[in-house]
Design an enzyme around this catalytic site. Structure first.
Site, PDB file in Angstrom:
ATOM      1  N   ASN A  42     -13.198 -40.838 -37.107  1.00  0.00           N
ATOM      2  CA  ASN A  42     -13.701 -40.734 -35.737  1.00  0.00           C
ATOM      3  C   ASN A  42     -14.356 -39.366 -35.601  1.00  0.00           C
ATOM      4  O   ASN A  42     -13.664 -38.359 -35.476  1.00  0.00           O
ATOM      5  CB  ASN A  42     -12.545 -40.902 -34.740  1.00  0.00           C
ATOM      6  CG  ASN A  42     -13.014 -40.762 -33.305  1.00  0.00           C
ATOM      7  OD1 ASN A  42     -14.206 -40.664 -33.030  1.00  0.00           O
ATOM      8  ND2 ASN A  42     -12.056 -40.757 -32.381  1.00  0.00           N
TER       9      ASN A  42
ATOM     10  N   LYS B 232     -15.969 -38.302 -33.184  1.00  0.00           N
ATOM     11  CA  LYS B 232     -15.987 -37.850 -31.781  1.00  0.00           C
ATOM     12  C   LYS B 232     -17.369 -37.284 -31.448  1.00  0.00           C
ATOM     13  O   LYS B 232     -18.359 -37.756 -31.978  1.00  0.00           O
ATOM     14  CB  LYS B 232     -14.853 -36.848 -31.518  1.00  0.00           C
ATOM     15  CG  LYS B 232     -13.492 -37.412 -31.955  1.00  0.00           C
ATOM     16  CD  LYS B 232     -12.316 -36.596 -31.497  1.00  0.00           C
ATOM     17  CE  LYS B 232     -11.030 -37.249 -32.016  1.00  0.00           C
ATOM     18  NZ  LYS B 232      -9.824 -36.548 -31.548  1.00  0.00           N
TER      19      LYS B 232
ATOM     20  N   HIS C 125      -9.478 -44.950 -26.761  1.00  0.00           N
ATOM     21  CA  HIS C 125      -9.033 -43.660 -27.297  1.00  0.00           C
ATOM     22  C   HIS C 125      -8.433 -42.833 -26.159  1.00  0.00           C
ATOM     23  O   HIS C 125      -8.905 -42.898 -25.020  1.00  0.00           O
ATOM     24  CB  HIS C 125     -10.210 -42.923 -27.946  1.00  0.00           C
ATOM     25  CG  HIS C 125      -9.757 -41.760 -28.762  1.00  0.00           C
ATOM     26  ND1 HIS C 125      -9.410 -40.549 -28.189  1.00  0.00           N
ATOM     27  CD2 HIS C 125      -9.544 -41.637 -30.085  1.00  0.00           C
ATOM     28  CE1 HIS C 125      -9.018 -39.729 -29.149  1.00  0.00           C
ATOM     29  NE2 HIS C 125      -9.087 -40.357 -30.311  1.00  0.00           N
TER      30      HIS C 125
ATOM     31  N   GLU D 235      -8.794 -39.910 -25.375  1.00  0.00           N
ATOM     32  CA  GLU D 235      -9.788 -39.064 -24.694  1.00  0.00           C
ATOM     33  C   GLU D 235     -10.569 -39.868 -23.665  1.00  0.00           C
ATOM     34  O   GLU D 235     -10.910 -39.363 -22.598  1.00  0.00           O
ATOM     35  CB  GLU D 235     -10.709 -38.414 -25.741  1.00  0.00           C
ATOM     36  CG  GLU D 235      -9.943 -37.370 -26.557  1.00  0.00           C
ATOM     37  CD  GLU D 235     -10.373 -37.235 -28.008  1.00  0.00           C
ATOM     38  OE1 GLU D 235     -11.486 -37.679 -28.363  1.00  0.00           O
ATOM     39  OE2 GLU D 235      -9.583 -36.689 -28.801  1.00  0.00           O
TER      40      GLU D 235
ATOM     41  N   GLU E 232      -1.831 -43.444 -31.733  1.00  0.00           N
ATOM     42  CA  GLU E 232      -2.163 -42.022 -31.754  1.00  0.00           C
ATOM     43  C   GLU E 232      -1.347 -41.294 -30.684  1.00  0.00           C
ATOM     44  O   GLU E 232      -1.735 -41.280 -29.514  1.00  0.00           O
ATOM     45  CB  GLU E 232      -3.658 -41.820 -31.459  1.00  0.00           C
ATOM     46  CG  GLU E 232      -4.580 -42.475 -32.466  1.00  0.00           C
ATOM     47  CD  GLU E 232      -5.954 -41.808 -32.487  1.00  0.00           C
ATOM     48  OE1 GLU E 232      -6.374 -41.412 -33.584  1.00  0.00           O
ATOM     49  OE2 GLU E 232      -6.586 -41.651 -31.433  1.00  0.00           O
TER      50      GLU E 232
ATOM     51  N   GLY F 236      -5.491 -33.390 -32.691  1.00  0.00           N
ATOM     52  CA  GLY F 236      -6.208 -32.125 -32.696  1.00  0.00           C
ATOM     53  C   GLY F 236      -5.301 -30.909 -32.576  1.00  0.00           C
ATOM     54  O   GLY F 236      -5.775 -29.804 -32.353  1.00  0.00           O
TER      55      GLY F 236
ATOM     56  N   SER G  87      -3.861 -35.615 -36.341  1.00  0.00           N
ATOM     57  CA  SER G  87      -3.752 -34.584 -37.375  1.00  0.00           C
ATOM     58  C   SER G  87      -3.466 -35.137 -38.774  1.00  0.00           C
ATOM     59  O   SER G  87      -2.724 -34.539 -39.547  1.00  0.00           O
ATOM     60  CB  SER G  87      -2.707 -33.538 -36.979  1.00  0.00           C
ATOM     61  OG  SER G  87      -3.080 -32.920 -35.752  1.00  0.00           O
TER      62      SER G  87
HETATM   63  P1  13P Z   1      -7.377 -35.391 -35.209  1.00  0.00           P
HETATM   64  O1  13P Z   1      -7.328 -36.049 -36.556  1.00  0.00           O
HETATM   65  O2  13P Z   1      -8.465 -34.352 -35.099  1.00  0.00           O
HETATM   66  O3  13P Z   1      -6.048 -34.943 -34.743  1.00  0.00           O
HETATM   67  O4  13P Z   1      -7.855 -36.541 -34.176  1.00  0.00           O
HETATM   68  C1  13P Z   1      -7.163 -37.738 -34.169  1.00  0.00           C
HETATM   69  C2  13P Z   1      -7.934 -38.705 -33.359  1.00  0.00           C
HETATM   70  O5  13P Z   1      -7.979 -38.606 -32.147  1.00  0.00           O
HETATM   71  C3  13P Z   1      -8.672 -39.756 -34.063  1.00  0.00           C
HETATM   72  O6  13P Z   1      -9.175 -40.698 -33.166  1.00  0.00           O
END
Ligand code: 13P
Length: 254
Positions: A10, A12, A98, A100, A170, A176, A216
């Site tokens: 992803n 993002k 997601h 976010e 997740e 992150g 992560s």
């Molecule tokens: P990270 O791997 O940067 O923690 O992000 C995870 C994520 O949100 C994948 O969709």
């Protein structure tokens, strides 16, 4: 049927087109051994979907995903991306729900159910994200929280539809933050999710669903996470932007 083991990138809202092309070129030039039951998926920003599709669309065991789509077929929805548009460029996967999107764009479980429906009706596989915030984890009510996300967004589906959904767990506190769920914590929740699926759809259906872990995931923890029996790969943010890291994560799949 053996369920698929999936490494999903992803990106993002990162990278320029040129950086994205370079990253895909780097990834494709590195040796990786995707087996028959394994898949690498790349959720790239919308303006790069066609580029990614051109580079990877015809490759076996590799697929391109959108990071979102809208719940309506077409019309006056400025700025949104429809599943018909994704169909017309050959994109077969979409990340939905997601954390976010839920947090910054107020996407509710009910709204996500509509997006799930329109994706499935257009033969696009949703990668449905669920997972609890830190406060819920600290209260110890994460199972009920995730169960409600599943129930409200997925459990109206028939089992013939559900088998076309990929689930990504997740935990928000691990995204992150560099703070990965331990492999025991991941396995525990994945087993719980599979048990919830089995409760509604039966074990045979539940066993067909790929459940990815996200939060992560890095090259140095992927093997341990993916070795858990109910962890069928990962949804990877930061580490998917580094070719060597992501190839190592692909190679960590069962
Ligand atoms: P990270 O791997 O940067 O923690 O992000 C995870 C994520 O949100 C994948 O969709």
């Amino acid at each position: 049927m053996m369920r698929k083991q999936i490494a999903a990138a992803n990106w993002k809202m990162n990278l320029s087109l040129q950086q994205g092309e370079q990253l895909i070129n780097d990834l494709l030039s590195k040796p990786h051994d995707l087996k028959e039951n394994q898949l690498a998926v790349f959720a790239v920003p919308a303006p790069y979907l066609m580029m990614a599709q051109e580079k990877m669309g015809t490759k076996n065991r590799v697929a391109v995903a959108a990071q979102n789509c809208y719940s309506k077929k077409s019309g006056a929805y400025t700025g949104e991306i429809s599943v018909e548009m994704l169909n017309s460029i050959g994109v077969k996967y979409v990340v939905l729900g997601h954390s976010e999107r839920r947090e910054y764009f107020n996407e509710s479980n009910q709204f996500l159910a509509e997006k799930i429906d329109i994706s499935l009706s257009h033969h696009i596989t949703p990668i449905f994200c669920c997972g609890e915030p830190l406060q819920i984890r600290e209260e110890g009510t994460q199972n009920a929280y995730v169960a409600a996300q599943l129930k409200e967004s997925l459990f109206h589906l028939t089992s013939a539809q559900l088998v076309n959904v990929v689930i990504a767990y997740e935990p928000i506190w691990a995204i992150g933050t560099g703070k990965t769920a331990s492999s025991d914590q991941a396995q525990e929740m994945h087993a719980f999710i599979r048990a919830e699926l089995a409760h509604v759809y039966g074990k045979e259906t539940a066993d067909q669903i790929s459940i990815l872990y996200g939060g992560s995931v890095k090259a140095n923890n992927a093997v341990e996470l993916f070795s858990q029996p109910d962890v069928d790969g990962g949804l990877v943010g930061g580490a998917s932007l580094i070719a060597d890291e992501f190839v190592a994560i692909i190679n960590a799949l069962k």
